[in-house]
Design a protein around this motif. Structure first.
Motif, PDB file in Angstrom:
ATOM      1  N   ASN A  91       0.815  -1.140  -0.140  1.00  0.00           N
ATOM      2  CA  ASN A  91      -0.026  -0.106   0.081  1.00  0.00           C
ATOM      3  C   ASN A  91       0.942   1.135   0.097  1.00  0.00           C
ATOM      4  O   ASN A  91       0.856   2.204  -0.870  1.00  0.00           O
ATOM      5  CB  ASN A  91      -0.982   0.024   1.109  1.00  0.00           C
ATOM      6  CG  ASN A  91      -2.027   0.863   1.177  1.00  0.00           C
ATOM      7  OD1 ASN A  91      -2.106   2.060   1.870  1.00  0.00           O
ATOM      8  ND2 ASN A  91      -3.080   0.588   0.293  1.00  0.00           N
ATOM      9  N   ASP A 149      -3.522   8.755   2.095  1.00  0.00           N
ATOM     10  CA  ASP A 149      -3.320   7.738   3.022  1.00  0.00           C
ATOM     11  C   ASP A 149      -2.985   6.585   2.181  1.00  0.00           C
ATOM     12  O   ASP A 149      -4.048   5.750   1.967  1.00  0.00           O
ATOM     13  CB  ASP A 149      -4.721   7.645   3.955  1.00  0.00           C
ATOM     14  CG  ASP A 149      -4.546   6.249   4.744  1.00  0.00           C
ATOM     15  OD1 ASP A 149      -3.629   5.657   4.849  1.00  0.00           O
ATOM     16  OD2 ASP A 149      -5.676   5.723   5.106  1.00  0.00           O
ATOM     17  N   ALA A 150      -1.578   6.063   2.249  1.00  0.00           N
ATOM     18  CA  ALA A 150      -1.212   4.965   1.823  1.00  0.00           C
ATOM     19  C   ALA A 150      -0.429   4.305   2.683  1.00  0.00           C
ATOM     20  O   ALA A 150       0.645   3.660   2.512  1.00  0.00           O
ATOM     21  CB  ALA A 150      -0.331   5.199   0.436  1.00  0.00           C
ATOM     22  N   VAL A 151      -0.984   4.142   3.999  1.00  0.00           N
ATOM     23  CA  VAL A 151      -0.236   3.541   5.057  1.00  0.00           C
ATOM     24  C   VAL A 151      -0.492   1.981   5.269  1.00  0.00           C
ATOM     25  O   VAL A 151       0.298   1.207   5.088  1.00  0.00           O
ATOM     26  CB  VAL A 151      -0.856   4.100   6.609  1.00  0.00           C
ATOM     27  CG1 VAL A 151      -0.018   3.626   7.597  1.00  0.00           C
ATOM     28  CG2 VAL A 151      -0.463   5.715   6.265  1.00  0.00           C
ATOM     29  N   PHE A 152      -1.739   1.649   5.288  1.00  0.00           N
ATOM     30  CA  PHE A 152      -2.109   0.026   5.257  1.00  0.00           C
ATOM     31  C   PHE A 152      -3.315  -0.179   4.146  1.00  0.00           C
ATOM     32  O   PHE A 152      -4.335   0.637   4.247  1.00  0.00           O
ATOM     33  CB  PHE A 152      -2.604  -0.329   6.489  1.00  0.00           C
ATOM     34  CG  PHE A 152      -1.414  -0.087   7.612  1.00  0.00           C
ATOM     35  CD1 PHE A 152      -0.074  -0.821   7.579  1.00  0.00           C
ATOM     36  CD2 PHE A 152      -1.731   0.647   8.746  1.00  0.00           C
ATOM     37  CE1 PHE A 152       0.597  -0.665   8.649  1.00  0.00           C
ATOM     38  CE2 PHE A 152      -0.819   0.930   9.767  1.00  0.00           C
ATOM     39  CZ  PHE A 152       0.377   0.106   9.591  1.00  0.00           C
ATOM     40  N   VAL A 181      -6.019   5.236   0.000  1.00  0.00           N
ATOM     41  CA  VAL A 181      -5.607   4.527  -1.243  1.00  0.00           C
ATOM     42  C   VAL A 181      -5.911   2.919  -0.872  1.00  0.00           C
ATOM     43  O   VAL A 181      -5.492   2.562   0.237  1.00  0.00           O
ATOM     44  CB  VAL A 181      -4.225   4.384  -1.472  1.00  0.00           C
ATOM     45  CG1 VAL A 181      -3.457   3.448  -2.536  1.00  0.00           C
ATOM     46  CG2 VAL A 181      -3.652   5.824  -1.817  1.00  0.00           C
ATOM     47  N   LEU A 207      -7.757   1.440   0.843  1.00  0.00           N
ATOM     48  CA  LEU A 207      -8.996   1.042   1.961  1.00  0.00           C
ATOM     49  C   LEU A 207      -8.411   2.383   3.048  1.00  0.00           C
ATOM     50  O   LEU A 207      -7.332   2.649   2.992  1.00  0.00           O
ATOM     51  CB  LEU A 207      -8.682  -0.162   2.966  1.00  0.00           C
ATOM     52  CG  LEU A 207      -9.183  -1.478   2.061  1.00  0.00           C
ATOM     53  CD1 LEU A 207      -8.650  -2.576   2.752  1.00  0.00           C
ATOM     54  CD2 LEU A 207     -10.767  -1.311   1.829  1.00  0.00           C
ATOM     55  N   PRO A 208      -9.338   2.916   4.040  1.00  0.00           N
ATOM     56  CA  PRO A 208      -8.869   3.609   5.148  1.00  0.00           C
ATOM     57  C   PRO A 208      -7.844   2.861   5.601  1.00  0.00           C
ATOM     58  O   PRO A 208      -8.270   1.654   6.374  1.00  0.00           O
ATOM     59  CB  PRO A 208     -10.144   4.082   5.833  1.00  0.00           C
ATOM     60  CG  PRO A 208     -11.185   3.662   4.742  1.00  0.00           C
ATOM     61  CD  PRO A 208     -10.914   2.793   3.956  1.00  0.00           C
ATOM     62  N   SER A 209      -6.743   3.357   6.329  1.00  0.00           N
ATOM     63  CA  SER A 209      -5.752   2.528   7.029  1.00  0.00           C
ATOM     64  C   SER A 209      -6.452   2.162   8.358  1.00  0.00           C
ATOM     65  O   SER A 209      -6.937   3.177   9.132  1.00  0.00           O
ATOM     66  CB  SER A 209      -4.636   3.202   7.214  1.00  0.00           C
ATOM     67  OG  SER A 209      -3.995   3.391   5.776  1.00  0.00           O
TER      68      SER A 209
HETATM   69  K   LIG Z   1      -4.656   3.128   2.928  1.00  0.00           K
END
Ligand SMILES: [K+]
Ligand SMILES: NC(=O)C1=CN([C@@H]2O[C@H](COP(=O)(O)OP(=O)(O)OC[C@H]3O[C@@H](n4cnc5c(N)ncnc54)[C@H](OP(=O)(O)O)[C@@H]3O)[C@@H](O)[C@H]2O)[C@@H](O)CC1
Length: 468
Positions: A64, A124-127, A156, A158-160
């Motif tokens: 992600n 948000d590309a954290v998880f 990105v 999904l919401p992390s």
């Molecule tokens: K994300």
């Protein structure tokens, strides 16, 4: 007003996504190529929406995060001002490659950003689908703060913190609210199941080159309901019998909705005095009231009561060979009595009724609905902000989230009547349930302000026009 998620779209679990990714790789693609597609797709959306404003992209340690680095590179190459902040170093080869190709600085996350130092556009590309355990409080807090302060926040995939397959919250109640979520390759259950779904904002799917996807689970499609033709008469348009009880308003609502959803003849078996609308034919209940062969569907439950008389009516309905919609009070009286019923049966419980009928299950709402349909032999509609429709054979759909104003007394009665109208027109039970929920949801979205259930029923004809 458009639904927040695409209609009739495949919904894939994390494992199904990995399988699709494996198939694409076996066919000659690579994780890096898929990531390039994903990141470029994200960049294209963000570029359009950012309109020149600065973008802050938060990157996690997995793929992600890799999508985030690709998006950052593509946006910068198009002249968009971009900042990147990362939760540690990449742990996968593809993400490391994407990180290496990003030539700009990388800030620490949460680091200084924990104070809310954000940009107008937050990505948000954290998880994504690889999250398997609870997110640290400091990370969840920072994402929520930054997304809340941004003018536009986009997740990105999904919401992390969202649990991909169940729609649960790995963020311990701290999931951020996003304006939009870009689902990569396909929708996931978390885009349609609560509580995660309400944090996604508008969901759009980015094609990442996975080819055609075969999924058991889909979002409900827009139905196609034909207008009456020159040959139509009141009985071909469907005769619905609504079995009433002591709470007259509920059965009146179901009857009114059945007409508004296109039924040709609505019979209300209560015995109350005639009153508007006069189109509803009112008769006293009698044990042979359902014997009329022209009755195409029976709606039982709204306002039925739970006394011996209600039990007697339910017994008669179950013993008849009429297609049935069983709702409200009738669900409380069922106790396993469906066994041996051959005619189509649709159950429409809300979460509490569902638990009372089938017990507290395990697994996602989707799996529980499928299990209940298999056990009961009926089409089961588990109502709520994430209505799931399951058939005994395993077919399953989730309805697109609709207006929260539906959370008011009487809307369930309207739904039962709406489904009854379609069932009476010989629409197969799963499709009748799906189309009924679509019409009900579309009517609510069209009003989208505080309303009475009566007004919802009266908005059905316009929803019907959108389903031609
Ligand atoms: K994300
Ligand atoms: N499928 C496809 O076709 C494509 C998928 N793509 C993208 O890949 C995404 C899935 O990527 P993914 O599997 O690498 O997982 P992801 O969501 O990045 O997170 C896992 C990482 O986080 C870590 N971690 C986990 N929990 C944690 C926690 N609580 N707190 C802290 N760390 C935690 C975990 O490390 P661990 O510690 O468990 O070893 C791991 O490093 C998907 O959503 C989509 O965006 C596209 O690029 C291309 C095509």
């Amino acid at each position: 007003m458009l639904p927040n998620v695409p209609e009739g779209a495949p919904v894939l679990t994390a494992a199904a996504m990995r399988a699709a990714e494996d198939r694409a790789i076996a066919a000659g693609s690579s994780v890096a190529a898929l990531m390039e597609c994903a990141g470029t797709g994200v960049a294209e959306w963000v570029h359009r929406l950012a309109a020149g404003s600065e973008v802050l992209i938060l990157c996690g340690p997995g793929n992600n995060g890799g999508d985030g680095y690709v998006a950052a590179r593509v946006l910068a190459s198009r002249g968009v001002p971009v900042r990147v902040a990362a939760l540690g170093e990449p742990k996968t080869a593809a993400a490391a490659q994407a990180r290496a190709a990003w030539s700009g600085p990388v800030e620490a996350f949460p680091g200084g950003l924990a104070d809310g130092d954000t940009a107008p556009i937050l990505v948000d590309a954290v998880f994504g689908t690889g999250l398997t355990r609870a997110v640290d409080d400091a990370v969840a807090d920072a994402i929520r703060l930054l997304a809340g302060r941004a003018r536009l926040s986009i997740a990105v995939d999904l919401p992390s913190g969202a649990e991909t397959d169940s729609g649960g919250d790995f963020g311990a109640g701290k999931l951020a609210n996003f304006d939009g979520t870009l689902a990569l390759g396909a929708l996931k259950p978390a885009h349609v199941l609560q509580p995660a779904a309400r944090h996604c904002g508008a969901v759009r799917v980015i094609d990442i080159g996975l080819g055609s996807l075969d999924a058991v689970l889909r979002t409900s499609p827009r139905p196609q309901i034909a207008a009456p033709g020159p040959e139509s008469h009141k009985y071909t348009r469907g005769m619905v019998a609504v079995v009433g009880g002591p709470m007259h308003g509920a059965s009146e609502l179901a009857a009114r909705a059945a007409y508004r959803a296109g039924a040709g003849y609505v019979l209300l078996l209560t015995g109350g005095l005639p009153h508007p609308p006069h189109a509803i034919v009112r008769q006293r209940w009698s044990p042979d009231a359902l014997a009329d062969d022209r009755i195409g569907a029976v709606v039982i439950g709204p306002g039925l009561g739970r006394d011996d008389r209600a039990r007697e009516k339910l017994e008669a309905a179950l013993a008849s060979d009429r297609p049935l919609v069983i709702d409200g009070d009738a669900l409380h009286l069922l106790d396993g009595r469906l066994r041996g019923r051959d005619a189509p049966t649709i159950l429409t419980p809300h979460a509490g009724e569902f638990a009372a009928l089938f017990g507290a299950g395990t697994g996602s709402k989707i799996m529980q609905a499928q299990d209940a349909a298999r056990k009961s032999g009926a089409v089961v509609v588990v109502k709520g902000a994430d209505t799931v429709i399951a058939a005994p054979g395993g077919r399953v759909q989730v309805a697109a989230p609709t207006s929260a104003w539906l959370s008011v007394a009487g809307t369930g009665d309207v739904l039962a009547g709406t489904i009854g109208a379609l069932l009476a027109q010989h629409v197969p039970p799963f499709d009748a349930a799906s189309a009924g929920i679509w019409l009900h949801g579309a009517a609510a979205r069209m009003i989208d302000r505080c309303f009475l259930a009566d007004e919802l029923a009266d908005a059905l004809p316009e929803a019907l026009e959108r389903a031609r």
